[in-house]
Structures are given as C-alpha cells and as structure tokens.
Design an enzyme around this catalytic site. Structure first.
Site, PDB file in Angstrom:
ATOM      1  N   HIS A 144       0.838  -1.192   0.000  1.00 58.21           N
ATOM      2  CA  HIS A 144       0.000   0.000   0.000  1.00 58.21           C
ATOM      3  C   HIS A 144       0.874   1.243   0.000  1.00 58.21           C
ATOM      4  CE1 HIS A 144       0.437   1.647   4.155  1.00 58.21           C
ATOM      5  NE2 HIS A 144       0.834   0.424   4.418  1.00 58.21           N
ATOM      6  N   CYS A 145       0.292   2.353  -0.509  1.00 67.25           N
ATOM      7  CA  CYS A 145       0.939   3.658  -0.422  1.00 67.25           C
ATOM      8  C   CYS A 145       0.049   4.538   0.438  1.00 67.25           C
ATOM      9  CB  CYS A 145       1.170   4.241  -1.814  1.00 67.25           C
ATOM     10  SG  CYS A 145      -0.338   4.480  -2.775  1.00 67.25           S
ATOM     11  N   ALA A 146       0.081   5.853   0.256  1.00 68.71           N
ATOM     12  CA  ALA A 146      -0.673   6.756   1.118  1.00 68.71           C
ATOM     13  C   ALA A 146      -2.171   6.582   0.984  1.00 68.71           C
ATOM     14  CB  ALA A 146      -0.285   8.200   0.810  1.00 68.71           C
ATOM     15  N   ARG A 194      -3.684   4.013  -1.626  1.00 62.41           N
ATOM     16  CA  ARG A 194      -4.114   2.869  -2.430  1.00 62.41           C
ATOM     17  C   ARG A 194      -3.607   1.537  -1.866  1.00 62.41           C
ATOM     18  NH1 ARG A 194      -2.025   5.269  -8.287  1.00 62.41           N
ATOM     19  NH2 ARG A 194      -2.502   7.445  -7.843  1.00 62.41           N
TER      20      ARG A 194
END
Length: 462
Positions: A25-27, A29
């Site tokens: 995951h990113c910030a 998504r």
C-alpha cells in the site's frame, strides 16, 4: 461493513488468495499484484464500502481507500495471511510500459524521503513567518533584533535535509534495489563530504571546484538527486554481485570495502559530473518553461498536472522541486500544481452537492476534503474520472488557477504540501494571493462541474 469484512471481500473479488502475488500500500491505495487480471470482479470491488475507486496498471490492481483507511485495510489483509510486502519491495510486472515502470521505481525511492521534506517545508514556512517584519512588528520587534543563535537553529531545521539529501536518496535506493542501506548512507555522505568544495559555495563564486585532469570538475553534491540515485542503483547491484562471489568468511570485510571503493570513484569522477550537469539542464529547461510570458506555464502545468497523476508518473517532478528550492530558494511549481489539485476538489464537491445519491455524496464529500488537503487520488479515481466531465472541468479550473499563480509569480518556500497545508509555504507577503488563486481554481472547477459537468442521469446502470 467492518474493515476485516472488507479485507475478506477484497481478497475474494480479486480472484482469491491463489490469484494474489503480493499486497502493498501507499498513502491512499491498496496495491494488489495478481496472476490473472481477468479473474478480478471489478464492479464488485468498486461497490464495496470505503472503496473510492480502482484501476489496473502495470500488473497492479490499485484500490483507492484514502489516507488512514488504507492502512487499516492493509493490516486486516495481512492478518489473513496474504503475502503483504513493503511497497518498495513489491515487484512491478514486466507487462507495463518501461517508462512508467522506471518512474514508479523513482517514486518508490523518493516516497520514504517525502516526510522529512514535508517537515522541512513546514520549518521553512514557519521561519518565514517568524522573520517577517510585519509579524515581528506586532510584538515591537524588528528582524535585526532576532537572536543570532535562534536564527542559526532555524537554519539547522531548514537546511539539513537538503544539504544531506544525497545520503537520503542513496539510502532509499539501496533499500529498494536490495543492497545494504547503511552502505548507501555512507556513499551518499561521501557525495557531500566537507572535504569537497561545497556546491552552494561554488555556485556563489566563493569556492572553486577541484579540476581533475584539468577538465573534470569535482564538487560536493549538496541538494542533488540524480547522482545519488544512479550511484545507488549501480552500487546496490554491485554489492549483490559481490556477495555471490565473495566467500562467506570474507564477506563482511571485502564486500563493503570493494563496493564503497568502486562506487566512490565512479560517483565522484563519472556519475556525479555527468548527472549533475544533466540536472542543471533539466532545471534550466523547467525554469525556462516557468518563465514563459502571459501565464502560459501556469496554463500548461496547472491544466495537465492531474492528468499526469492519473498515469502515476508524477513523482518525477519531486526532484525538479528539490532542485528549484536548492538553486533558487523558491518553488513556483508548487503554487501551480496546487491549483490543479484545488480545482479537482472543487469539481468533486460540486458532484457531492448536486447528486441525490446518498452513496455518492458519502464518497464525494470526504474525497473533496482529501483533495483540499493535497491528496487527489480519491477525488479523481472515486468521482471525477469515473464520470469524465467533472475531471475535465477540474482540469480547466487547474489551468485558470495555474495561469493566475504564474501571473502573480507565486512561489512556495518548500515542497510536498499543497492546498490547505500548503498555506504554510506562503506565510510571507504571498498569503493573500495564494488563497485567492486557490479559491478561484476551486470556484471554476465547482461551477463548471455543477452546471455543465454532472447530472444524476450518469448514475444509471451503476
């Protein structure tokens, strides 16, 4: 629906555990690497609670949950025993465009560094506020009355991250490419060693570069990105090769020594001079575009920036902002792209106010707020791009705002924070203009979407 139930449904709808290669995951998504895209039940995924949009890109099925929520969903997925990995360790499938894969790698390297640059930007904004004659005048003070030691402390806060940026970049690059991060840190520190002529002093004309063989200029690389990035890639791969051929008995002694010896020579004598020159060319080209007359730069950048966000290659502009700050002390790029983000937030807000769908309202309002805090993915993928016209109206709003930002010569004191948080980068005599530009961008995106860009009829069939 509880987060653990959402996590179970996500796994089911992307084809089950056997179709999942890894999850990261990113910030905003959740990034799911899958074996077979055709097994994904995309409509069911997008209908889940808290899901604000989803799309497939370069082997990854990216599900937009928004800040905070994505971390909780990721934790629930990991509890179910799915192969979760750090985003920097998640391999991108080879079926993606090579350019986009390269930019994604650059993003993976740069994203872990963003928090300290955000903090530095805030420090810069606060220092700008505290040293403003108008603000000091409220307390009966003047700039010359500020304690010198206090000013020195503020310089420590605002200058350290940029001065040692190559060390941060090399550390992150080694980590992404499977090398030893500590070797990356040392290699990066070598690029800014106090034994080398300081890059800022050379630029100011108070120091001279060391001329090797009378034609290779050697200086420190304070504030640069590409030399450390390229050195990190080569260095990490060199280290991995050495570990395969060096006997275990001598690995601890030989591998770090040979890696640092070879990479220090390559970095200072070849990579550094070449790529530092390239960065200068890119910077000059960017400054040339930003200096175009009649607000053209603002129209181009403000109108197209969010299109680039859709492609996922927008991280390439991070190093341009760093270079602008390092070489000019200001960041006009920030004000222009902020307009594009604000306009998308305005367009999303219009959809939320106009629609009669409770679910769409529940999605649009927090997505609009997220955009106004500088995170536009929920607004773009969850609302605007789904109905197309709101996205286009947001682009027009971004172009109008960018035009005004360019005409007014707005320039931030830092980077990586935008829209409402970005106000801290304009706490000097630009504050009113910054607010005005963003209000206009929001208004244009909002009004165009409300009157021309969205009707509830578009919801039919969903």
């Amino acid at each position: 629906m509880e987060n653990n139930q959402i996590a179970k449904k996500v796994i089911e709808y992307v084809g089950g555990e056997e179709n999942i290669v890894s999850v990261a995951h990113c910030a905003t998504r959740l990034r799911v690497m899958v074996q077979d895209e055709s097994l994904i039940q995309k409509e069911k995924v997008e209908s889940l609670d808290k899901v604000k949009g989803a799309f497939f890109n370069s082997g990854q099925y990216q599900i937009i949950f928004g800040t905070g929520t994505v971390n909780k969903i990721y934790d629930e997925v990991s509890k179910l025993g799915i192969g979760t990995v750090a985003k920097s360790e998640q391999k991108v499938a080879n079926d993606g465009n090579w350019f986009k894969r390269g930019i994604r790698v650059f993003g993976d390297v740069f994203v872990p560094i963003i928090p300290v640059l955000v903090a530095t930007g805030l420090f810069m904004g606060l220092r700008g506020l505290l040293t403003q004659p108008q603000v000091l005048g409220l307390f009966g003070l003047a700039p010359e009355s500020i304690n010198e030691n206090f000013l020195l402390y503020t310089q420590v806060l605002t200058d350290t991250a940029f001065a040692f940026l190559p060390a941060l970049v090399a550390w992150s690059t080694f980590k992404v490419f499977g090398g030893s991060p500590v070797i990356g840190i040392v290699l990066g520190l070598m690029l800014v060693s106090p034994s080398l002529p300081n890059a800022y002093a050379v630029a100011a004309g108070t120091a001279e570069p060391i001329m090797l063989f009378n034609f290779i200029p050697i200086v420190g690389y304070q504030g640069t990105v590409l030399p450390a990035f390229i050195s990190g890639i080569i260095g990490a791969n060199l280290e991995k090769r050495l570990r395969k051929i060096v006997p275990d008995t001598f690995d601890l002694l030989v591998t770090p020594f040979v890696t640092l010896l070879i990479m220090s020579l390559l970095s200072l004598l070849v990579i550094g001079p070449i790529f530092h020159s390239f960065e200068t060319v890119v910077l000059n080209a960017t400054e040339w575009i930003l200096a175009l007359p009649f607000g053209l730069a603002g129209i181009i950048i403000g109108g197209l920036n969010q299109v680039i966000v859709v492609t996922g290659v927008h991280h390439i502009f991070n190093f341009l902002e760093v270079q602008l700050l390092t070489n000019t002390g200001s960041n006009p790029f920030n004000a222009i792209i902020t307009s594009g983000m604000a306009a998308q937030g305005g367009a999303t807000l219009a959809v939320g106010l106009k629609t009669k769908s409770k679910k769409l309202k529940a999605l649009a309002f927090p997505s609009a707020l997220s955009a106004l805090l500088g995170i536009t993915e929920p607004a773009i993928f969850g609302v605007n791009l789904r109905y197309v016209k709101p996205f286009l109206m947001g682009l027009i709003g971004g172009a109008v705002g960018g035009f005004l930002a360019n005409i007014l010569k707005l320039a931030g004191t830092g980077m990586s924070i935008t829209v409402i948080p970005g106000t801290l980068l304009y706490l000097n005599n630009q504050l009113f203009s910054y607010i005005l530009v963003n209000v206009i961008a929001i208004a244009v995106g909002f009004l165009l979407t409300y009157f021309f860009g969205f009707k509830d009829e578009q919801l039919k069939g969903e």
